[in-house]
Design a protein around this motif. Structure first.
Motif, PDB file in Angstrom:
ATOM      1  N   SER A 209       0.821  -1.201   0.000  1.00 59.94           N
ATOM      2  CA  SER A 209       0.000   0.000   0.000  1.00 59.94           C
ATOM      3  C   SER A 209       0.855   1.252   0.000  1.00 59.94           C
ATOM      4  CB  SER A 209      -0.904   0.013   1.234  1.00 59.94           C
ATOM      5  OG  SER A 209      -1.745  -1.107   1.225  1.00 59.94           O
ATOM      6  N   LEU A 210       1.992   1.196   0.710  1.00 58.12           N
ATOM      7  CA  LEU A 210       2.866   2.356   0.843  1.00 58.12           C
ATOM      8  C   LEU A 210       4.294   1.854   0.976  1.00 58.12           C
ATOM      9  CD1 LEU A 210       3.006   5.478   1.319  1.00 58.12           C
ATOM     10  CD2 LEU A 210       2.869   4.965   3.748  1.00 58.12           C
ATOM     11  N   THR A 211       5.222   2.507   0.306  1.00 56.53           N
ATOM     12  CA  THR A 211       6.628   2.122   0.383  1.00 56.53           C
ATOM     13  C   THR A 211       7.417   3.241   1.035  1.00 56.53           C
ATOM     14  OG1 THR A 211       6.381   0.840  -1.646  1.00 56.53           O
ATOM     15  CG2 THR A 211       8.612   1.331  -0.936  1.00 56.53           C
ATOM     16  N   VAL A 212       8.208   2.867   2.051  1.00 57.54           N
ATOM     17  CA  VAL A 212       9.065   3.818   2.750  1.00 57.54           C
ATOM     18  C   VAL A 212      10.502   3.367   2.548  1.00 57.54           C
ATOM     19  CG1 VAL A 212       9.641   4.854   4.971  1.00 57.54           C
ATOM     20  CG2 VAL A 212       7.278   4.285   4.453  1.00 57.54           C
ATOM     21  N   TYR A 213      11.362   4.296   2.166  1.00 55.82           N
ATOM     22  CA  TYR A 213      12.769   4.002   1.934  1.00 55.82           C
ATOM     23  C   TYR A 213      13.599   4.686   3.020  1.00 55.82           C
ATOM     24  CZ  TYR A 213      11.149   3.012  -2.827  1.00 55.82           C
ATOM     25  OH  TYR A 213      10.492   2.516  -3.917  1.00 55.82           O
ATOM     26  N   ILE A 214      14.651   3.998   3.463  1.00 50.87           N
ATOM     27  CA  ILE A 214      15.674   4.615   4.303  1.00 50.87           C
ATOM     28  C   ILE A 214      16.991   4.325   3.606  1.00 50.87           C
ATOM     29  CG2 ILE A 214      16.716   4.783   6.584  1.00 50.87           C
ATOM     30  CD1 ILE A 214      14.217   3.483   7.738  1.00 50.87           C
ATOM     31  N   ASP A 215      17.654   5.376   3.124  1.00 49.91           N
ATOM     32  CA  ASP A 215      18.879   5.168   2.355  1.00 49.91           C
ATOM     33  C   ASP A 215      20.104   5.133   3.269  1.00 49.91           C
ATOM     34  OD1 ASP A 215      19.233   7.813   3.006  1.00 49.91           O
ATOM     35  OD2 ASP A 215      19.304   8.546   0.953  1.00 49.91           O
ATOM     36  N   ALA A 216      21.278   5.023   2.664  1.00 51.30           N
ATOM     37  CA  ALA A 216      22.520   4.871   3.427  1.00 51.30           C
ATOM     38  C   ALA A 216      22.861   6.113   4.248  1.00 51.30           C
ATOM     39  CB  ALA A 216      23.681   4.547   2.474  1.00 51.30           C
ATOM     40  N   THR A 217      22.284   7.250   3.898  1.00 51.77           N
ATOM     41  CA  THR A 217      22.522   8.469   4.681  1.00 51.77           C
ATOM     42  C   THR A 217      21.473   8.648   5.768  1.00 51.77           C
ATOM     43  OG1 THR A 217      21.239   9.823   3.142  1.00 51.77           O
ATOM     44  CG2 THR A 217      23.617   9.614   2.714  1.00 51.77           C
TER      45      THR A 217
ATOM     46  N   SER B 244      18.232   8.867   5.540  1.00 56.09           N
ATOM     47  CA  SER B 244      17.152   9.775   5.157  1.00 56.09           C
ATOM     48  C   SER B 244      15.909   8.959   4.838  1.00 56.09           C
ATOM     49  CB  SER B 244      17.545  10.594   3.933  1.00 56.09           C
ATOM     50  OG  SER B 244      18.697  11.343   4.185  1.00 56.09           O
ATOM     51  N   TYR B 245      14.751   9.467   5.241  1.00 50.42           N
ATOM     52  CA  TYR B 245      13.481   8.796   4.989  1.00 50.42           C
ATOM     53  C   TYR B 245      12.876   9.325   3.691  1.00 50.42           C
ATOM     54  CZ  TYR B 245      13.533   7.191   9.836  1.00 50.42           C
ATOM     55  OH  TYR B 245      13.858   6.599  11.013  1.00 50.42           O
ATOM     56  N   PHE B 246      12.297   8.404   2.908  1.00 50.98           N
ATOM     57  CA  PHE B 246      11.576   8.749   1.688  1.00 50.98           C
ATOM     58  C   PHE B 246      10.268   7.972   1.696  1.00 50.98           C
ATOM     59  CE2 PHE B 246      16.026   9.250   0.719  1.00 50.98           C
ATOM     60  CZ  PHE B 246      16.082  10.420  -0.022  1.00 50.98           C
ATOM     61  N   ILE B 247       9.167   8.664   1.460  1.00 47.09           N
ATOM     62  CA  ILE B 247       7.876   8.001   1.314  1.00 47.09           C
ATOM     63  C   ILE B 247       7.485   8.150  -0.149  1.00 47.09           C
ATOM     64  CG2 ILE B 247       5.441   8.032   1.936  1.00 47.09           C
ATOM     65  CD1 ILE B 247       6.258   8.849   4.720  1.00 47.09           C
ATOM     66  N   GLU B 248       7.432   7.006  -0.834  1.00 44.80           N
ATOM     67  CA  GLU B 248       7.151   6.996  -2.278  1.00 44.80           C
ATOM     68  C   GLU B 248       8.084   7.965  -3.009  1.00 44.80           C
ATOM     69  OE1 GLU B 248       5.196   4.822  -3.582  1.00 44.80           O
ATOM     70  OE2 GLU B 248       4.233   4.116  -1.759  1.00 44.80           O
ATOM     71  N   GLU B 249       9.377   7.900  -2.711  1.00 43.83           N
ATOM     72  CA  GLU B 249      10.442   8.667  -3.352  1.00 43.83           C
ATOM     73  C   GLU B 249      10.408  10.158  -3.039  1.00 43.83           C
ATOM     74  OE1 GLU B 249      10.449   7.711  -7.489  1.00 43.83           O
ATOM     75  OE2 GLU B 249      10.499   5.571  -7.115  1.00 43.83           O
ATOM     76  N   THR B 250       9.603  10.561  -2.063  1.00 40.22           N
ATOM     77  CA  THR B 250       9.557  11.959  -1.626  1.00 40.22           C
ATOM     78  C   THR B 250      10.267  12.060  -0.282  1.00 40.22           C
ATOM     79  OG1 THR B 250       7.416  12.212  -2.704  1.00 40.22           O
ATOM     80  CG2 THR B 250       8.041  13.887  -1.098  1.00 40.22           C
ATOM     81  N   PRO B 251      11.282  12.913  -0.152  1.00 43.22           N
ATOM     82  CA  PRO B 251      11.982  13.026   1.124  1.00 43.22           C
ATOM     83  C   PRO B 251      11.051  13.527   2.230  1.00 43.22           C
ATOM     84  CG  PRO B 251      13.080  14.319  -0.583  1.00 43.22           C
ATOM     85  CD  PRO B 251      11.834  13.778  -1.176  1.00 43.22           C
ATOM     86  N   VAL B 252      11.198  12.919   3.427  1.00 41.49           N
ATOM     87  CA  VAL B 252      10.345  13.271   4.561  1.00 41.49           C
ATOM     88  C   VAL B 252      11.224  13.465   5.786  1.00 41.49           C
ATOM     89  CG1 VAL B 252       8.487  12.486   6.066  1.00 41.49           C
ATOM     90  CG2 VAL B 252       8.395  11.986   3.644  1.00 41.49           C
ATOM     91  N   ASN B 253      10.942  14.510   6.528  1.00 39.67           N
ATOM     92  CA  ASN B 253      11.621  14.754   7.792  1.00 39.67           C
ATOM     93  C   ASN B 253      11.103  13.737   8.817  1.00 39.67           C
ATOM     94  OD1 ASN B 253      12.677  15.795  10.166  1.00 39.67           O
ATOM     95  ND2 ASN B 253      12.355  17.915   9.529  1.00 39.67           N
ATOM     96  N   PRO B 254      11.968  13.130   9.627  1.00 37.81           N
ATOM     97  CA  PRO B 254      11.499  12.132  10.603  1.00 37.81           C
ATOM     98  C   PRO B 254      10.452  12.665  11.575  1.00 37.81           C
ATOM     99  CG  PRO B 254      13.883  12.076  10.435  1.00 37.81           C
ATOM    100  CD  PRO B 254      13.419  13.241   9.623  1.00 37.81           C
ATOM    101  N   GLU B 255      10.429  13.968  11.809  1.00 34.50           N
ATOM    102  CA  GLU B 255       9.441  14.548  12.710  1.00 34.50           C
ATOM    103  C   GLU B 255       8.023  14.490  12.127  1.00 34.50           C
ATOM    104  OE1 GLU B 255      10.878  18.491  13.256  1.00 34.50           O
ATOM    105  OE2 GLU B 255      12.674  17.828  14.334  1.00 34.50           O
ATOM    106  N   PHE B 256       7.924  14.411  10.806  1.00 41.65           N
ATOM    107  CA  PHE B 256       6.614  14.412  10.151  1.00 41.65           C
ATOM    108  C   PHE B 256       6.221  13.036   9.621  1.00 41.65           C
ATOM    109  CE2 PHE B 256       8.331  18.754   9.453  1.00 41.65           C
ATOM    110  CZ  PHE B 256       7.448  19.421  10.288  1.00 41.65           C
ATOM    111  N   LEU B 257       6.881  11.974  10.089  1.00 45.66           N
ATOM    112  CA  LEU B 257       6.563  10.622   9.606  1.00 45.66           C
ATOM    113  C   LEU B 257       5.127  10.238   9.933  1.00 45.66           C
ATOM    114  CD1 LEU B 257       9.713   8.406  10.279  1.00 45.66           C
ATOM    115  CD2 LEU B 257       8.617   8.852   8.107  1.00 45.66           C
TER     116      LEU B 257
END
Length: 137
Positions: A57-65, A67-80
């Motif tokens: 339903s939803l894909t969340v990425y955490i890259d090597a740096t 950083s959080y991405f929700i559907e390839e959009t960068p997201v601040n951890p405070e707004f997860l």
């Protein structure tokens, strides 16, 4: 008396064959670009031998740096919590697929799981988190 040459050399250049080649190359690159890996964010997923498939339903990425991405959009951890809640609005039993790089510390994974649990508490839903892995060789 003017002498005229029988063999006139035409200064025109036919671009018909060149345009055919350009269109063939365009079609080739359009087709091959759809076959490229669907992950736009480069990750080295951990490997696993289990094969569990779930509806994504939803894909969340955490890259090597980290950083959080929700559907390839960068997201601040405070707004997860807010962002995940908005994306899963109207769904009762959705799956959040986590694609985390193998170098990501566990705390970042736990932060995402906590965010999904907070969304579940706030909206009285049963969303779950699934960790995506690559097949073991």
């Amino acid at each position: 008396m003017a002498i005229k040459s029988r063999n006139k050399i035409s200064a025109q250049f036919s671009t018909a064959s060149m345009s055919d080649l350009v269109f063939l190359l365009l079609i080739f690159f359009m087709l091959t670009s759809t076959l490229v890996s669907p992950n736009a964010i480069k990750l080295l997923l951990p490997s696993s031998s289990s094969k569990t498939m779930a509806k994504q339903s939803l894909t969340v990425y955490i890259d090597a740096t980290n950083s959080y991405f929700i559907e390839e959009t960068p997201v601040n951890p405070e707004f997860l919590v807010e962002t995940i809640g908005n994306k899963l609005q109207g769904q009762q039993d959705a799956s959040v697929v986590l694609r985390a790089d193998q170098s990501v510390p566990v705390q970042y994974v736990v932060t995402l799981i906590d965010a999904v649990n907070q969304v579940n508490e706030l909206t009285n839903t049963r969303h779950k988190v699934i960790l995506a892995t690559k097949p073991a060789k």
